[in-house]
Scaffold this motif. Structure first.
Motif, short mmCIF file in Angstrom:
data_model
loop_
_atom_site.label_atom_id
_atom_site.label_comp_id
_atom_site.label_asym_id
_atom_site.label_seq_id
_atom_site.Cartn_x
_atom_site.Cartn_y
_atom_site.Cartn_z
N MET A 1 6.66 1.62 -0.20
CA MET A 1 6.86 2.57 -0.97
C MET A 1 5.94 3.21 -0.88
O MET A 1 6.28 4.14 -1.28
N HIS A 2 5.06 2.96 -0.54
CA HIS A 2 3.91 3.81 -0.62
C HIS A 2 3.58 3.79 1.38
O HIS A 2 2.70 5.31 1.53
N GLY A 3 3.67 3.44 1.82
CA GLY A 3 3.98 3.20 3.29
C GLY A 3 2.76 3.32 3.62
O GLY A 3 2.99 2.93 5.20
N MET A 4 1.74 2.53 3.09
CA MET A 4 0.44 2.22 4.06
C MET A 4 0.66 0.22 3.58
O MET A 4 0.25 -0.52 2.67
N LYS A 5 0.71 -0.45 4.72
CA LYS A 5 1.36 -2.07 4.37
C LYS A 5 0.42 -2.51 4.32
O LYS A 5 0.10 -4.26 3.24
N GLU A 6 -0.91 -2.22 4.85
CA GLU A 6 -2.24 -2.83 4.17
C GLU A 6 -3.02 -2.57 3.55
O GLU A 6 -3.94 -2.92 2.89
N TRP A 7 -2.85 -1.89 2.27
CA TRP A 7 -3.22 -0.87 1.47
C TRP A 7 -3.40 -2.70 0.37
O TRP A 7 -4.75 -2.34 -0.05
N PRO A 8 -2.43 -2.83 0.14
CA PRO A 8 -2.03 -3.63 -0.80
C PRO A 8 -3.64 -4.56 -0.68
O PRO A 8 -3.93 -5.46 -1.88
N LEU A 9 -3.05 -4.96 0.09
CA LEU A 9 -4.14 -6.52 1.14
C LEU A 9 -5.97 -5.74 0.99
O LEU A 9 -6.70 -6.33 0.11
N ILE A 10 -6.39 -5.01 0.98
CA ILE A 10 -8.04 -3.88 1.02
C ILE A 10 -8.07 -4.25 -0.84
O ILE A 10 -9.11 -4.22 -1.00
N LEU A 11 -7.37 -3.80 -1.13
CA LEU A 11 -7.80 -3.24 -2.79
C LEU A 11 -7.95 -4.90 -3.43
O LEU A 11 -8.48 -5.29 -3.78
N PHE A 12 -6.89 -6.07 -2.63
CA PHE A 12 -6.59 -7.48 -3.19
C PHE A 12 -7.94 -8.19 -2.75
O PHE A 12 -9.26 -8.59 -3.71
N LEU A 13 -8.24 -7.76 -1.77
CA LEU A 13 -10.12 -8.39 -1.63
C LEU A 13 -11.65 -7.74 -2.32
O LEU A 13 -11.83 -8.24 -2.06
N LEU A 14 -10.77 -6.48 -1.92
CA LEU A 14 -11.85 -5.42 -2.47
C LEU A 14 -11.85 -6.44 -4.27
O LEU A 14 -13.02 -6.24 -4.54
N GLU A 15 -10.78 -6.44 -5.26
CA GLU A 15 -10.91 -7.53 -6.20
C GLU A 15 -11.63 -8.43 -6.41
O GLU A 15 -12.49 -8.75 -6.86
N ALA A 16 -11.33 -9.20 -4.59
CA ALA A 16 -12.04 -10.75 -5.08
C ALA A 16 -13.35 -10.52 -5.20
O ALA A 16 -14.34 -11.56 -5.80
#
Length: 89
Positions: A1-16
């Motif tokens: 959707m946003h073209g940044m495949k790694e960004w959700p994982l980065i945000l999730f790791l930050l959240e964790a």
């Protein structure tokens, strides 16, 4: 959707990391709640208000990140405020 495949994982790791540090290490209860809500709200707001700019560029990740970080800061502020209010009694 946003073209940044790694960004959700980065945000999730930050959240964790934030949830572990604030919840388990510092015994804060409000910051983890705001953090997890911010992740979902950020994506929802980004999806709703996204727009394309430039060639193949999309703003979903920018809006998602902005809302997410604002929610984290709001959680810190509310936790700090509630802690200060509790010590004034």
């Amino acid at each position: 959707m946003h073209g940044m495949k790694e960004w959700p994982l980065i945000l999730f790791l930050l959240e964790a990391d934030i949830m572990i540090a604030s919840g388990l290490v510092f015994k804060k209860r409000i910051i983890p709640i705001f953090t997890s809500i911010g992740y979902a709200f950020g994506f929802a707001f980004g999806y709703i208000f996204q727009f394309d700019y430039g060639h193949g560029q999309n703003s979903l990740w920018i809006i998602w990140s902005g809302v997410y970080f604002v929610m984290i800061l709001a959680g810190i502020a509310v936790d700090f405020w509630s802690q200060r209010k509790g010590t004034d009694d």
